[in-house]
Design a protein around this motif. Structure first.
Motif, mmCIF file in Angstrom:
data_model
loop_
_atom_site.group_PDB
_atom_site.id
_atom_site.type_symbol
_atom_site.label_atom_id
_atom_site.label_comp_id
_atom_site.label_asym_id
_atom_site.label_seq_id
_atom_site.Cartn_x
_atom_site.Cartn_y
_atom_site.Cartn_z
ATOM 1 N N ALA A 4 38.530 -17.695 85.923
ATOM 2 C CA ALA A 4 38.810 -18.449 84.701
ATOM 3 C C ALA A 4 40.315 -18.690 84.550
ATOM 4 N N ARG A 5 41.092 -17.686 84.878
ATOM 5 C CA ARG A 5 42.549 -17.838 84.764
ATOM 6 C C ARG A 5 43.071 -18.812 85.821
ATOM 7 N N LEU A 6 42.530 -18.744 87.013
ATOM 8 C CA LEU A 6 42.932 -19.684 88.066
ATOM 9 C C LEU A 6 42.570 -21.114 87.690
ATOM 10 N N THR A 7 41.393 -21.286 87.095
ATOM 11 C CA THR A 7 40.963 -22.619 86.673
ATOM 12 C C THR A 7 41.886 -23.171 85.600
ATOM 13 N N ALA A 8 42.243 -22.344 84.642
ATOM 14 C CA ALA A 8 43.144 -22.784 83.569
ATOM 15 C C ALA A 8 44.527 -23.130 84.116
ATOM 16 N N THR A 9 45.010 -22.348 85.042
ATOM 17 C CA THR A 9 46.320 -22.614 85.644
ATOM 18 C C THR A 9 46.297 -23.897 86.459
ATOM 19 N N ALA A 10 45.233 -24.101 87.206
ATOM 20 C CA ALA A 10 45.110 -25.329 88.001
ATOM 21 C C ALA A 10 45.034 -26.555 87.103
ATOM 22 N N ALA A 11 44.289 -26.462 86.013
ATOM 23 C CA ALA A 11 44.190 -27.578 85.072
ATOM 24 C C ALA A 11 45.545 -27.871 84.444
ATOM 25 N N LEU A 12 46.295 -26.857 84.110
ATOM 26 C CA LEU A 12 47.632 -27.040 83.550
ATOM 27 C C LEU A 12 48.543 -27.752 84.535
ATOM 28 N N LEU A 13 48.549 -27.302 85.766
ATOM 29 C CA LEU A 13 49.416 -27.926 86.782
ATOM 30 C C LEU A 13 49.041 -29.378 87.031
ATOM 31 N N LEU A 14 47.760 -29.664 87.115
ATOM 32 C CA LEU A 14 47.317 -31.033 87.342
ATOM 33 C C LEU A 14 47.624 -31.925 86.146
#
Length: 83
Positions: A4-14
């Motif tokens: 979940a944290r990786l998904t949130a971080t990836a969404a932020l970067l994108l």
């Protein structure tokens, strides 16, 4: 890190990368090509010249909203025709 944290971080970067790209394209139209030049280019393609101003505004405002994280899904969907 969990998924979940990786998904949130990836969404932020994108989201930030896409917003930055839209802002950069808007500033390119403003500083390099100038807004009248952009309108003239749109006219040379057979499109209304005023559409150049609308595209500039959409890219700038939409890019800022994406970077800030305001209504990202709606903003991204609204910017699809600008691409």
């Amino acid at each position: 890190m969990n998924d979940a944290r990786l998904t949130a971080t990836a969404a932020l970067l994108l989201r930030v990368a896409l917003g930055t790209m839209f802002i950069a394209h808007a500033l390119l139209k403003y500083f390099v090509f100038t807004l009248p030049g952009t309108a003239q280019f749109f006219g040379s393609l057979g499109l209304p010249g005023a559409l150049g101003y609308a595209v500039f505004a959409a890219e700038l405002v939409g890019g800022i909203l994406l970077v800030l994280g305001v209504r990202t899904r709606a903003v991204a969907l609204a910017l699809v025709p600008v691409l």
